[in-house]
Design an enzyme around this catalytic site. Sequence first.
Site, PDB file in Angstrom:
ATOM      1  N   ASN A  37       0.809  -1.227   0.000  1.00  0.00           N
ATOM      2  CA  ASN A  37       0.000   0.000   0.000  1.00  0.00           C
ATOM      3  C   ASN A  37       0.840   1.273   0.000  1.00  0.00           C
ATOM      4  OD1 ASN A  37       0.744  -0.546   2.682  1.00  0.00           O
ATOM      5  ND2 ASN A  37      -0.956   0.663   3.454  1.00  0.00           N
ATOM      6  N   GLU A  42       3.961  -3.798  12.341  1.00  0.00           N
ATOM      7  CA  GLU A  42       2.969  -2.735  12.171  1.00  0.00           C
ATOM      8  C   GLU A  42       1.829  -3.347  11.392  1.00  0.00           C
ATOM      9  OE1 GLU A  42       3.275   0.170  13.502  1.00  0.00           O
ATOM     10  OE2 GLU A  42       5.371   0.104  14.091  1.00  0.00           O
ATOM     11  N   LEU A  43       0.666  -3.478  12.033  1.00  0.00           N
ATOM     12  CA  LEU A  43      -0.403  -4.292  11.442  1.00  0.00           C
ATOM     13  C   LEU A  43      -1.643  -3.447  11.126  1.00  0.00           C
ATOM     14  CD1 LEU A  43       0.194  -7.256  13.911  1.00  0.00           C
ATOM     15  CD2 LEU A  43       1.168  -6.941  11.641  1.00  0.00           C
ATOM     16  N   CYS A  51      -3.052   1.934   6.601  1.00  0.00           N
ATOM     17  CA  CYS A  51      -3.266   1.339   7.920  1.00  0.00           C
ATOM     18  C   CYS A  51      -3.830   2.327   8.916  1.00  0.00           C
ATOM     19  CB  CYS A  51      -1.957   0.762   8.433  1.00  0.00           C
ATOM     20  SG  CYS A  51      -0.647   1.981   8.484  1.00  0.00           S
TER      21      CYS A  51
HETATM   22  P1  NAD Z   1      -0.146  -9.139   3.953  1.00  0.00           P
HETATM   23  O1  NAD Z   1       0.055  -9.521   5.367  1.00  0.00           O
HETATM   24  O2  NAD Z   1      -0.975 -10.020   3.111  1.00  0.00           O
HETATM   25  O3  NAD Z   1       1.247  -8.998   3.189  1.00  0.00           O
HETATM   26  C1  NAD Z   1       2.294  -8.169   3.665  1.00  0.00           C
HETATM   27  C2  NAD Z   1       3.635  -8.760   3.256  1.00  0.00           C
HETATM   28  O4  NAD Z   1       3.793 -10.018   3.910  1.00  0.00           O
HETATM   29  C3  NAD Z   1       3.764  -9.034   1.757  1.00  0.00           C
HETATM   30  O5  NAD Z   1       5.078  -8.752   1.342  1.00  0.00           O
HETATM   31  C4  NAD Z   1       3.487 -10.521   1.664  1.00  0.00           C
HETATM   32  O6  NAD Z   1       4.085 -11.124   0.537  1.00  0.00           O
HETATM   33  C5  NAD Z   1       4.116 -11.016   2.957  1.00  0.00           C
HETATM   34  N1  NAD Z   1       3.587 -12.289   3.420  1.00  0.00           N
HETATM   35  C6  NAD Z   1       2.334 -12.778   3.247  1.00  0.00           C
HETATM   36  N2  NAD Z   1       2.247 -14.002   3.803  1.00  0.00           N
HETATM   37  C7  NAD Z   1       3.453 -14.292   4.343  1.00  0.00           C
HETATM   38  C8  NAD Z   1       3.978 -15.405   5.051  1.00  0.00           C
HETATM   39  N3  NAD Z   1       3.237 -16.488   5.311  1.00  0.00           N
HETATM   40  N4  NAD Z   1       5.252 -15.353   5.465  1.00  0.00           N
HETATM   41  C9  NAD Z   1       6.009 -14.272   5.223  1.00  0.00           C
HETATM   42  N5  NAD Z   1       5.580 -13.201   4.541  1.00  0.00           N
HETATM   43  C10 NAD Z   1       4.304 -13.199   4.113  1.00  0.00           C
HETATM   44  O7  NAD Z   1      -0.734  -7.646   4.020  1.00  0.00           O
HETATM   45  P2  NAD Z   1      -1.274  -6.790   2.794  1.00  0.00           P
HETATM   46  O8  NAD Z   1      -2.653  -7.197   2.459  1.00  0.00           O
HETATM   47  O9  NAD Z   1      -0.295  -6.776   1.706  1.00  0.00           O
HETATM   48  O10 NAD Z   1      -1.267  -5.337   3.444  1.00  0.00           O
HETATM   49  C11 NAD Z   1      -2.401  -4.786   3.992  1.00  0.00           C
HETATM   50  C12 NAD Z   1      -2.392  -4.894   5.507  1.00  0.00           C
HETATM   51  O11 NAD Z   1      -1.216  -4.250   6.011  1.00  0.00           O
HETATM   52  C13 NAD Z   1      -3.550  -4.167   6.143  1.00  0.00           C
HETATM   53  O12 NAD Z   1      -4.066  -4.937   7.197  1.00  0.00           O
HETATM   54  C14 NAD Z   1      -2.931  -2.898   6.693  1.00  0.00           C
HETATM   55  O13 NAD Z   1      -3.623  -2.316   7.747  1.00  0.00           O
HETATM   56  C15 NAD Z   1      -1.555  -3.356   7.055  1.00  0.00           C
HETATM   57  N6  NAD Z   1      -0.610  -2.247   7.090  1.00  0.00           N
HETATM   58  C16 NAD Z   1      -0.160  -1.784   8.307  1.00  0.00           C
HETATM   59  C17 NAD Z   1       0.691  -0.700   8.363  1.00  0.00           C
HETATM   60  C18 NAD Z   1       1.173  -0.144   9.682  1.00  0.00           C
HETATM   61  O14 NAD Z   1       2.117   0.631   9.684  1.00  0.00           O
HETATM   62  N7  NAD Z   1       0.562  -0.500  10.799  1.00  0.00           N
HETATM   63  C19 NAD Z   1       1.107  -0.080   7.190  1.00  0.00           C
HETATM   64  C20 NAD Z   1       0.630  -0.572   5.991  1.00  0.00           C
HETATM   65  C21 NAD Z   1      -0.217  -1.661   5.952  1.00  0.00           C
END
Ligand code: NAD
Length: 517
Positions: free
Chosen positions: A158, A254-255, A288
């Site tokens: 994002n 950061e979730l 997020c």
């Molecule tokens: P996601 O968890 O699906 O993916 C994030 C990253 O993790 C990607 O690079 C993905 O390839 C990797 N990943 C996925 N599964 C994995 C696994 N089993 N092992 C290791 N790596 C893995 O998240 P998304 O849908 O891409 O992003 C959106 C989410 O991120 C939303 O929930 C949003 O709120 C959160 N987010 C949080 C922040 C923050 O700063 N708190 C910032 C941006 C996005």
Amino acid sequence: MPAPSAATFKRLADLVAVPDAATRPTRPVLEAFTGKQLATVPVGTAQDAKDAITRARTAQNGWGDRPVVERSAIFNRYHDLVLQNRDSLMDMAQAETGKSRAAAQEEILDIAMTARYYARVAPKLLRPRRVAGMLPGLTKTVVRYQPKGVVGVISPWNYPMTLAVSDAIAALLAGNAVVLKPDSQTPYCALACVELLYQAGLARDLFAVVPGPGSVVGAALVESSDFVMFTGSTATGRLLAEQAGARLIGFSAELGGKNPMIVMAGADLQEVADAAVRGCYSNSGQLCVSIERIYVEQSIAPEFTRIFGERVTNITLGAGYEFGIEMGSLISEEQLKAVARHVDDAVAKGATVIAGGKARPDLGPLFYEPTVLTGVPAEAECYRDETFGPLVSIYPVAGVDEAVEQANDTEYGLNASVWAATKSQGEAIAARIRAGTVNVDEGYGPAWGSTGAPMGGMGISGVGRRHGPEGLTKYTEPQTIATTRILNLGGPRGVPPKLWAKILPPVVKALQWIPGR
Ligand code: NAD
């Protein structure tokens, strides 16, 4: 202005830490505005990630020993390079994600601010620190900060530039090497930022980019690195926390969020509506820290709903590599379906659409209107779950207490926004909210942009913090070196052990009067 050229993608593809990339399977990278293929990217393997970590470990040896000011100099140069190259970086951010130009600029400014902040404060934060020793004058105690070693960074799509490099900047300045797994939809955003870091003087092995599936490359990073920095969904964060926990390595995450805004009577509703547009729909709500719930004091709820609804209906929505279009596209079919599902589900359960409420295929394959709902029942999915899209719901509340109670009625705790009659009332409400950041009289920008202050989530929104001193020191192992001088713990030579044992308790008691103990 068009998307970046084929030559740009080719140049950046050469930077992936995947040997013999030309012979590897590839994955297409699409332009979100149109769905057309921009380029392909080699798909890395678990072995590629492990090899990159091995090379990073070797490179880190010398890097960790370099004076911090030398490391800082690279990041000061990087700050300048990022700003000089902002147009081409924004083109790339827009091409891969479909975000508006303004949201793309947020990324660039955030990277520049983070680089400059940590370049400035790292020498001070990492300086060995004298603390009071066990016995004043007799024990010299110094705290040092050793790097962790190799930090694995796993980033989402994002904000694919700043979330790929900003945490890495702090890790590198702390003396670590970094191996990054960017999201598979946005690898070139990460590569474009890392290219400038190499130009600023960072050795390639100190920051390797290994694209590939999360469950393969991401998992390999968790298996072999010394610390994991993850940004993404709460579901993936839980999984990685377990894996990091089993290895007893540090983990920062950061979730997601379900971020509330509170609007009390006396606030300037026109100003709130304008700020709520930024707070809810920046990056098409795929942010997020963006606002998904608005609690408005009953007496002003109808007026606020009317003003905000009109403002949202007039948001300019469209594709374009220029400033002026307020909201861009979503990034993927999956996102489009998720947003439509939340809206349709809430409407089917009785919610009213005040603005938006439908996809806009006439503008591009992944556009969805900025949407406002009222009357969302507790059974609707979007009542509690993060939508991560351009959808916000308005709920009337009786007063401050109910607003705070509702705002805190969530497992998440990332960000919040508060509007009241006065700033001090707003600050008092803010202090009652369980969220890592709260913005008074704005949506998310001031708290996120306060790089010197910690940013992160309470509850299921995260573990640890980015930004501020803790955003850098988390990448270190604090080490205490205590040197005994003149007298050791066995007591002065010639003093019988029994007498020494009698002397010690009053000495310990007396120590309480010495400041700092
Ligand atoms: P996601 O968890 O699906 O993916 C994030 C990253 O993790 C990607 O690079 C993905 O390839 C990797 N990943 C996925 N599964 C994995 C696994 N089993 N092992 C290791 N790596 C893995 O998240 P998304 O849908 O891409 O992003 C959106 C989410 O991120 C939303 O929930 C949003 O709120 C959160 N987010 C949080 C922040 C923050 O700063 N708190 C910032 C941006 C996005």
